[in-house]
Design a protein around this motif. Structure first.
Motif, PDB file in Angstrom:
ATOM      1  N   ILE A 107      17.793   3.389  10.332  1.00 42.52           N
ATOM      2  CA  ILE A 107      19.149   2.937  10.003  1.00 42.52           C
ATOM      3  C   ILE A 107      19.766   3.837   8.935  1.00 42.52           C
ATOM      4  O   ILE A 107      20.943   4.199   8.996  1.00 42.52           O
ATOM      5  N   GLY A 108      18.948   4.230   7.965  1.00 43.12           N
ATOM      6  CA  GLY A 108      19.425   5.141   6.923  1.00 43.12           C
ATOM      7  C   GLY A 108      19.847   6.487   7.503  1.00 43.12           C
ATOM      8  O   GLY A 108      20.885   7.052   7.118  1.00 43.12           O
ATOM      9  N   LEU A 109      19.043   7.004   8.438  1.00 41.55           N
ATOM     10  CA  LEU A 109      19.382   8.280   9.074  1.00 41.55           C
ATOM     11  C   LEU A 109      20.655   8.151   9.908  1.00 41.55           C
ATOM     12  O   LEU A 109      21.510   9.049   9.904  1.00 41.55           O
ATOM     13  N   LEU A 110      20.789   7.034  10.635  1.00 44.23           N
ATOM     14  CA  LEU A 110      21.979   6.807  11.447  1.00 44.23           C
ATOM     15  C   LEU A 110      23.233   6.747  10.573  1.00 44.23           C
ATOM     16  O   LEU A 110      24.265   7.341  10.905  1.00 44.23           O
ATOM     17  N   LYS A 111      23.125   6.051   9.465  1.00 42.60           N
ATOM     18  CA  LYS A 111      24.268   5.946   8.536  1.00 42.60           C
ATOM     19  C   LYS A 111      24.661   7.327   8.023  1.00 42.60           C
ATOM     20  O   LYS A 111      25.850   7.679   7.975  1.00 42.60           O
ATOM     21  N   GLY A 112      23.665   8.138   7.662  1.00 39.47           N
ATOM     22  CA  GLY A 112      23.951   9.483   7.164  1.00 39.47           C
ATOM     23  C   GLY A 112      24.625  10.359   8.212  1.00 39.47           C
ATOM     24  O   GLY A 112      25.573  11.108   7.908  1.00 39.47           O
ATOM     25  N   CYS A 113      24.157  10.261   9.461  1.00 39.66           N
ATOM     26  CA  CYS A 113      24.744  11.049  10.546  1.00 39.66           C
ATOM     27  C   CYS A 113      26.198  10.645  10.806  1.00 39.66           C
ATOM     28  O   CYS A 113      27.070  11.494  10.995  1.00 39.66           O
ATOM     29  N   LEU A 114      26.455   9.332  10.823  1.00 39.22           N
ATOM     30  CA  LEU A 114      27.811   8.857  11.082  1.00 39.22           C
ATOM     31  C   LEU A 114      28.767   9.294   9.976  1.00 39.22           C
ATOM     32  O   LEU A 114      29.915   9.664  10.237  1.00 39.22           O
ATOM     33  N   GLU A 115      28.294   9.239   8.733  1.00 40.31           N
ATOM     34  CA  GLU A 115      29.138   9.661   7.613  1.00 40.31           C
ATOM     35  C   GLU A 115      29.527  11.132   7.722  1.00 40.31           C
ATOM     36  O   GLU A 115      30.657  11.516   7.379  1.00 40.31           O
ATOM     37  N   SER A 116      28.600  11.960   8.193  1.00 39.04           N
ATOM     38  CA  SER A 116      28.872  13.402   8.278  1.00 39.04           C
ATOM     39  C   SER A 116      29.598  13.792   9.553  1.00 39.04           C
ATOM     40  O   SER A 116      30.340  14.781   9.590  1.00 39.04           O
ATOM     41  N   GLU A 117      29.428  13.014  10.627  1.00 41.46           N
ATOM     42  CA  GLU A 117      29.980  13.393  11.920  1.00 41.46           C
ATOM     43  C   GLU A 117      31.337  12.756  12.230  1.00 41.46           C
ATOM     44  O   GLU A 117      32.106  13.286  13.034  1.00 41.46           O
ATOM     45  N   LEU A 118      31.621  11.616  11.608  1.00 43.63           N
ATOM     46  CA  LEU A 118      32.906  10.962  11.848  1.00 43.63           C
ATOM     47  C   LEU A 118      33.882  11.276  10.724  1.00 43.63           C
ATOM     48  O   LEU A 118      33.589  11.039   9.552  1.00 43.63           O
ATOM     49  N   CYS A 119      35.040  11.796  11.082  1.00 44.72           N
ATOM     50  CA  CYS A 119      36.031  12.193  10.059  1.00 44.72           C
ATOM     51  C   CYS A 119      36.553  10.991   9.283  1.00 44.72           C
ATOM     52  O   CYS A 119      36.816  11.081   8.086  1.00 44.72           O
ATOM     53  N   ASN A 120      36.703   9.857   9.963  1.00 43.16           N
ATOM     54  CA  ASN A 120      37.295   8.690   9.318  1.00 43.16           C
ATOM     55  C   ASN A 120      36.271   7.547   9.254  1.00 43.16           C
ATOM     56  O   ASN A 120      36.580   6.399   9.561  1.00 43.16           O
ATOM     57  N   TYR A 121      35.037   7.905   8.853  1.00 43.16           N
ATOM     58  CA  TYR A 121      33.954   6.914   8.837  1.00 43.16           C
ATOM     59  C   TYR A 121      34.285   5.724   7.940  1.00 43.16           C
ATOM     60  O   TYR A 121      34.010   4.571   8.291  1.00 43.16           O
ATOM     61  N   ALA A 122      34.901   5.964   6.791  1.00 45.74           N
ATOM     62  CA  ALA A 122      35.172   4.896   5.815  1.00 45.74           C
ATOM     63  C   ALA A 122      36.009   3.774   6.407  1.00 45.74           C
ATOM     64  O   ALA A 122      35.879   2.609   6.009  1.00 45.74           O
ATOM     65  N   ASN A 123      36.861   4.081   7.370  1.00 43.46           N
ATOM     66  CA  ASN A 123      37.731   3.059   7.967  1.00 43.46           C
ATOM     67  C   ASN A 123      37.343   2.730   9.406  1.00 43.46           C
ATOM     68  O   ASN A 123      38.110   2.097  10.131  1.00 43.46           O
ATOM     69  N   SER A 124      36.157   3.155   9.824  1.00 40.09           N
ATOM     70  CA  SER A 124      35.748   2.996  11.221  1.00 40.09           C
ATOM     71  C   SER A 124      35.026   1.674  11.475  1.00 40.09           C
ATOM     72  O   SER A 124      34.511   1.025  10.560  1.00 40.09           O
TER      73      SER A 124
END
Length: 303
Positions: A107-124
């Motif tokens: 889950i930690g790795l998935l969270k890190g990947c999404l943060e780096s790969e999605l431009c608007n992760y904070a509001n996703s």
């Protein structure tokens, strides 16, 4: 020694409730694996609540020191459900431990990947789903901690209650919206497990806060929580009452894992609270208040 043990075993079946209680208290402090069946038989027929609580604690402690390896598949059918707490604790600890160990890093790795790969992760929506999964993992960890064996130390229950209320009111941003009343001796020094008590009390009080929060801005009535506490010769108790939405459905169903009618909730809170109280040699009881709201009674052995 044998004569003394025989006397204590005989006193388990005394018609005098004080003598029965003192006999059970003896077997809590003095482990005798040969009296397991005697204790189980006494629990089947015991009607006095505080003696039943003590018998549960004696058998649970005995099972912890001398695990029973045979006929465990029929244990729940043969004895009171409360006696299976040792086996239940083992299952929760092993399964949740494996679950957390194997999946938490992923889950930690998935969270890190999404943060780096999605431009608007904070509001996703991905962020919201990840946060919900993290809440579930935190709840599983709390459930695992609730199965710990009690480690009694001296503590001030009155101050513990106040500290928990302050922490929750700040977290929920409700410090000026809910009136909290405390009724009980202050200070109130007891010997108990601070960690298990904190798990139980925090989940109980958080439940009241969330019930009241759902009424905020909808009700002209003052939102209130009344917390009282005390002790008898046999046990300690805490009563938490609120004038919130009350209990929806069967109160006993509220203690099942995953059972919640609140949005963005894991449904672990009441189960964690109940498990912590069982490990303290007690129980939690939820009920409606006729005038409106709900009350939660926590009771555990003064042993």
């Amino acid at each position: 020694m044998t004569n003394s043990l025989d006397i204590m075993k005989a006193q388990l079946k005394s018609t005098n409730t004080m003598i029965r209680f003192e006999a059970v208290a003896y077997f809590i402090s003095n482990i005798h694996p040969e009296v397991r069946e005697d204790l189980i038989e006494c629990l089947r027929y015991e009607k006095v609540r505080h003696i039943k609580m003590a018998l549960n604690k004696a058998i649970d402690k005995l099972s912890t020191v001398f695990p029973q390896q045979t006929h465990t598949e029929n244990l729940a059918e043969e004895i009171d459900p409360g006696l299976s707490s040792y086996l239940k604790n083992q299952a929760i600890d092993e399964v949740s431990g494996l679950f957390l160990h194997e999946l938490s890093p992923q889950i930690g790795l998935l969270k890190g990947c999404l943060e780096s790969e999605l431009c608007n992760y904070a509001n996703s929506q991905s962020k919201k789903h990840i946060e919900q999964i993290v809440l579930v993992f935190q709840a599983i960890e709390s459930l695992r901690r609730s199965t710990n064996q009690p480690n009694n130390t001296e503590l001030d229950l009155a101050q513990l209650l106040r500290d928990i209320c302050i922490d929750i009111s700040i977290t929920k941003s409700l410090s000026n919206q809910i009136e909290i009343t405390y009724e009980g001796t202050q200070p109130f020094i007891i010997n108990s497990d601070a960690s298990l008590l904190t798990l139980a009390i925090s989940n109980a009080i958080r439940n009241s806060f969330e019930s009241l929060k759902s009424l905020y801005s909808k009700s002209e009535e003052c939102l209130k929580i009344l917390i009282s506490w005390g002790k008898t010769d046999q046990d300690f108790w805490i009563l938490i009452q609120d004038n919130g939405i009350g209990v929806k459905g069967n109160p006993k169903e509220a203690f099942k894992i995953g059972n919640t009618n609140k949005e963005d909730h894991t449904g672990f809170g009441m189960a964690i609270m109940q498990q912590a109280m069982i490990n303290l040699g007690g129980y939690a009881e939820l009920s409606d208040i006729p005038s409106g709201g709900a009350q939660l009674l926590l009771r555990w052995g003064n042993l």
